[in-house]
Scaffold this motif. Sequence first.
Motif, PDB file in Angstrom:
ATOM      1  N   UNK A 248       0.729  -1.155  -0.162  1.00  0.00           N
ATOM      2  CA  UNK A 248       0.083   0.126   0.065  1.00  0.00           C
ATOM      3  C   UNK A 248       0.798   1.155   0.055  1.00  0.00           C
ATOM      4  N   UNK A 249       0.295   2.223  -0.520  1.00  0.00           N
ATOM      5  CA  UNK A 249       0.946   3.535  -0.655  1.00  0.00           C
ATOM      6  C   UNK A 249       1.426   4.206   0.596  1.00  0.00           C
ATOM      7  N   UNK A 250       0.341   3.789   1.652  1.00  0.00           N
ATOM      8  CA  UNK A 250       0.517   4.186   3.056  1.00  0.00           C
ATOM      9  C   UNK A 250       1.728   3.676   3.795  1.00  0.00           C
ATOM     10  N   UNK A 251       1.806   2.503   3.566  1.00  0.00           N
ATOM     11  CA  UNK A 251       3.045   1.675   4.129  1.00  0.00           C
ATOM     12  C   UNK A 251       4.260   2.399   3.828  1.00  0.00           C
ATOM     13  N   UNK A 252       4.180   2.645   2.130  1.00  0.00           N
ATOM     14  CA  UNK A 252       5.547   3.126   1.570  1.00  0.00           C
ATOM     15  C   UNK A 252       5.916   4.573   2.217  1.00  0.00           C
TER      16      UNK A 252
ATOM     17  N   UNK B  10      -0.936   9.630  13.542  1.00  0.00           N
ATOM     18  CA  UNK B  10      -2.297   9.175  14.282  1.00  0.00           C
ATOM     19  C   UNK B  10      -2.599   7.815  14.421  1.00  0.00           C
ATOM     20  N   UNK B  11      -2.437   7.207  13.022  1.00  0.00           N
ATOM     21  CA  UNK B  11      -2.680   5.722  12.792  1.00  0.00           C
ATOM     22  C   UNK B  11      -1.569   5.223  12.122  1.00  0.00           C
ATOM     23  N   UNK B  12      -0.612   4.917  12.779  1.00  0.00           N
ATOM     24  CA  UNK B  12       0.583   4.198  12.074  1.00  0.00           C
ATOM     25  C   UNK B  12       0.051   2.924  11.446  1.00  0.00           C
ATOM     26  N   UNK B  13       0.255   2.770   9.889  1.00  0.00           N
ATOM     27  CA  UNK B  13       0.107   1.330   9.191  1.00  0.00           C
ATOM     28  C   UNK B  13       0.708   0.131   9.800  1.00  0.00           C
ATOM     29  N   UNK B  14       0.258  -0.943   9.623  1.00  0.00           N
ATOM     30  CA  UNK B  14       0.877  -2.159  10.032  1.00  0.00           C
ATOM     31  C   UNK B  14       1.715  -2.595   8.915  1.00  0.00           C
ATOM     32  N   UNK B  15       3.015  -3.048   9.255  1.00  0.00           N
ATOM     33  CA  UNK B  15       3.920  -3.618   8.341  1.00  0.00           C
ATOM     34  C   UNK B  15       4.161  -4.904   8.583  1.00  0.00           C
TER      35      UNK B  15
ATOM     36  N   UNK C 299       8.909  -6.302  23.190  1.00  0.00           N
ATOM     37  CA  UNK C 299       7.927  -5.303  22.377  1.00  0.00           C
ATOM     38  C   UNK C 299       8.920  -5.045  21.212  1.00  0.00           C
ATOM     39  N   UNK C 300      10.216  -5.020  21.238  1.00  0.00           N
ATOM     40  CA  UNK C 300      11.096  -4.573  19.994  1.00  0.00           C
ATOM     41  C   UNK C 300      10.971  -5.690  19.182  1.00  0.00           C
ATOM     42  N   UNK C 301      10.570  -6.896  19.510  1.00  0.00           N
ATOM     43  CA  UNK C 301      10.773  -8.215  18.592  1.00  0.00           C
ATOM     44  C   UNK C 301       9.289  -8.133  17.901  1.00  0.00           C
ATOM     45  N   UNK C 302       8.563  -7.206  18.167  1.00  0.00           N
ATOM     46  CA  UNK C 302       6.969  -7.221  17.381  1.00  0.00           C
ATOM     47  C   UNK C 302       7.120  -6.571  16.155  1.00  0.00           C
ATOM     48  N   UNK C 303       6.254  -7.314  15.240  1.00  0.00           N
ATOM     49  CA  UNK C 303       6.123  -6.676  13.895  1.00  0.00           C
ATOM     50  C   UNK C 303       5.569  -5.183  13.942  1.00  0.00           C
ATOM     51  N   UNK C 304       5.965  -4.377  13.269  1.00  0.00           N
ATOM     52  CA  UNK C 304       5.744  -3.038  13.258  1.00  0.00           C
ATOM     53  C   UNK C 304       4.191  -2.554  13.075  1.00  0.00           C
ATOM     54  N   UNK C 305       3.575  -2.070  14.329  1.00  0.00           N
ATOM     55  CA  UNK C 305       2.177  -1.922  14.437  1.00  0.00           C
ATOM     56  C   UNK C 305       1.268  -2.915  14.230  1.00  0.00           C
ATOM     57  N   UNK C 306       1.794  -4.200  13.976  1.00  0.00           N
ATOM     58  CA  UNK C 306       0.982  -5.251  13.397  1.00  0.00           C
ATOM     59  C   UNK C 306       0.135  -5.579  15.081  1.00  0.00           C
TER      60      UNK C 306
END
Lengths: 463, 246, 376
Positions: free
Chosen positions: A409-413, B89-94, B136-143
């Motif tokens: 997604x563009x948001x992720x990038x 405000x709402x960081x996406x899940x990576x 916590x540092x081993x968790x997936x980014x925002x997932x």
Amino acid sequence: MTDLEKNEDRFDIKVNVKYRKRTAPGLGPAIIREISESKEEPEWMLEHRLKCLEIFQTWHDPRFGVDVSDLDLGNIVAYLRPDVDKARSWEDVPEEIREAFEKLGIPEAERKVLAGVGAQYDSEAVYQSIKRELESLGVIFLDMESAVRQYPELVKEYFMQIVKPTLHKYAALHGAVWSGGSFVYVPRGVKVPLPLQGYFMMGSPGSGQFEHTLIIAEEGSEVSYIEGCSAPRYNVLNLHAGMVEILVKPGAKVKYVTIQNWSKNTYNLNTKVAVVEEDGTMEWVSGSFGSMKTMLYPASILKGAGASASFLSITYAGKGQHLDTGAKMIHTAPNTSSVVDARSISAGGGWAFYRGLLHIAREARGSKASVRCSSLMLDNESRADTLPIIEVLNDKADVGHEARIGRISEEQIYYLMARGLSEAQARELIVRGFFEPIAKELPIEYAVELNRLIALELESSIG
Amino acid sequence: MYLLELENLYVRLAKEDRLILKGVDLKIKPGEVHAIMGPNGSGKSTLAHVIMGNPNYVVVKGEIRYSGEVITDLPPNERAKKGIFLSFQQPPEIPGVRIRSFLSTAYSLTRKNLSLRELEGRMKTFAQELGLSPDFLSRYLNLGMSGGERKKSEVIQMGVLDPKLVILDEIDSGLDVDALRQVSKKILELKNPEKSILLITHYSRITSYIVPDVVHVLVDGKIVTSGGPDLISWIEEKGYVEVGTA
Amino acid sequence: MEHDFNVETFEKTSRYSSPQWKAYKASLLDEYTTTGFPAWRRSKLARLELPPLEEEPQLEIEHAGAVSITKLEESSEALELAKKTEFEGSDKKFVLQSVVFNSSGIFAVSEGNDGFVAIKVGKKTQKSVLLHNVFLVRKGSRLKVVNLLESASYVSVLNRYIVEEGGELSVLNIRMGNTFSFTNEIYRVASSAKVNSYSIDKPGDVHAPFALSLLEGRGASTRFNNTFTASGSSIVDSMYVMRHRAAETHGKIEGSGVLFDSARSVFRGNIEIAKGSINTETGESVNVVLLSPQARADSIPALFVEENEVTASHAASVGALNEEGLYYLMTRGLDENSAIRLVVRGIFEPTLQDIGSEFGSRWQEVAESVLTGKSP
């Protein structure tokens, strides 16, 4: 690393090797006899080969999967035997071949983290070694030919009993011309602490590789096996039709790891089947990057109560590739369980096809199974197809399936760029993250290798 | 010398022809804390993202200067390297990307004076101070993270990347009182006389923890009034509509 | 199969057709006679026997609102539409059969926004019932269609739906107790048009429904909802195809079913997304509950994707009834059978609610009685 930057493909290693024996192109009983004779095989193996040849010649191609119409078996040289005898020490391996393996980092890895290594160049094993401690525990790790000669009874009992030559055309072909591969026997209760490794290379243009790997894990034993495959690129088509048979006896545990990076002119028509007995555990971990066309559906037959299997795979289909793969999980006993997590990336016009089967037989009451397929499409030139077949024949099973097609997604990038990564770095990170749950199941060297492969593939497909 | 200057900024959405910011002027000196307050839909978040370089927005007029340099056309990663940090405000899940390895990658691209070990130590300390376990540092980014965990992850990132301009987009949303106190405390600890903060908020709650030097009220894409912290209680009392039309 | 329809059958059944229709059917006759019946092993089709043709099946037709009904084979507009629509189905044999030998069928056209048509057929006939219907939902109009096929020995139906720009079509298929039924439905959905199609299935022996939606225009949408229950040794062998050919199209395939005894279900759902169908949102979910150790449920959800700017997913689950739920109900005093009945009813509930709100309580009751076995 400089090699890596210069060549688009680190595994594109060509060497000049003299061949002791080279069968005439094409297939017939005469060639089969020749192969068998030069291997000094017992009569039963020759008979087996001839029977398989007959089946092969009357069988049709699979009616699904990749298009094999431009595969001319008459021109695939069935049997190539490098002009060397099998060595027990890398020093004894001819320099050109040793170099090829060294570029792949095999001898180094052996010193560090492996319990045993078998290396195969074209049709014959060129190197086989196993740590002494294991030998004394009764663990057998041999190239297949030597096993046929040294342990004829043991081999005869299991060889192509799990995969019958009638399974499909290429299984029969394999049975007729198989050469090389590994034989692993782990006695009752023995836990092999480090992974064994087989490394297979195709070195000649227009050749076929048909290695046979047979793993017997006796009751309560444990073993991990890592299979690596590569071939340099030539303009002629190559064929790989190997076979892996695994028998997991009660309470035993086998982990089979594959990193497949055949060159992109290879037909990879491979067969892998494990039979898992009571409370046994089978784990497949697979990374597929190479080949032009692949059809491979590793199967786990859960035939003992409480048996379990897992299949974790990542597939990267780039330009010109059609990779048709998936897991077969056949539950035929009560309280068996299976987990499939298959992930694919398609990019640059590549085509990733997940084709799987989950079968819960009437007897397999109390069984549990889950199948998860995720596809990441990096552009709209590529294709991602998913076809998981689910058959449930009793009312005490718990079966779940999920599939998802995704894109970056563009948001992720943007988020990652806001933290300082360039767009390309952001993409690579997201792709790697997509693979991560599988990559973490690999030994560290392989995980590193995998990351390198992903970076290479991304560079070539998304620029 | 200003750290950040927005001059007569007009911004529209990239995908539709709709103007969001209609002539915004804003100047922030090093060390200052500014707050942008305003009702929902006033363009507050857009302002934050335009400073960061979000490709979803197009600057149609005006310019953005950072330390005197025009950055209006720079991609987000170049702005990040110069020391701008936006807490989303709402960081996406990576999925599949662990905080630890991600942060070391990002760190190596921006600042380079800490060794890997020191970096790891710093991350751990930050996590601990925010009431998180080192796992916590081993968790997936925002997932699969709760709102609070996401905000804490943003603050850890801010701490490690050590930016000069920190933009906090609704940092207090999704935080309970205790978490808000922890997060604010950490942000203030990380602040020094060189660093500036731009607080973007709908509610005044956060301003009692991070007290702004200057408050701006944004209504319908324009800053309608600016002033000292006193402005906050006035907004509390009258609401945005009245303040905006006053 | 020894007996099949032939030229003689054709002459008999086409005697009321217009000359154009007769010519069209005649042009397909050869293909029909040279095409064999499929040998689906799963459906035990080997034992299929074709009863003699019901030459004039009693169609009960109700209609209301701004909708015109003509005998299909008297309409040249219907013929043009039929010629233009895809010739796909579960098997070509059945599609051809419905077209060439049908002895009945209607052409329904909706012009306003209150069109309603109900077709009832098949009640307890020992003969073969062949139907071919064409429905046209004109630009911006609305139509509701109910197809009720009940207790026939052999049914082969082809329904073609053409929904023009902005049109809205709701279909309720109720198919129960037919010994052999082969139903094929093709939907052509133009831009911004909407199709909502429900099927309530309870096979007598073998029921093989096929439905295909061609999402041809931007913003077209289709929802297929299939609810089934099967008992004895009967089989539901269904196939749903969602073919996205334009941008911003929406598709949804929903399947839920309950199997008793040694009944079997095969649920195939194909989602196909052609390149260029950007911002398409599509998905499939199937949930089958087995209530007997001899029952069997196969689920084959397929995704074929050539475009990456889409949202596509599928999910399937097969298993026993939620045991915790059963236990909970039993702690409240229900015996096991009542608890099972209640939970099964719960599985069907959302669909029945939707049917109620779209077709009214009368049809909701019919659907409910089919699924729960109570007489309406």
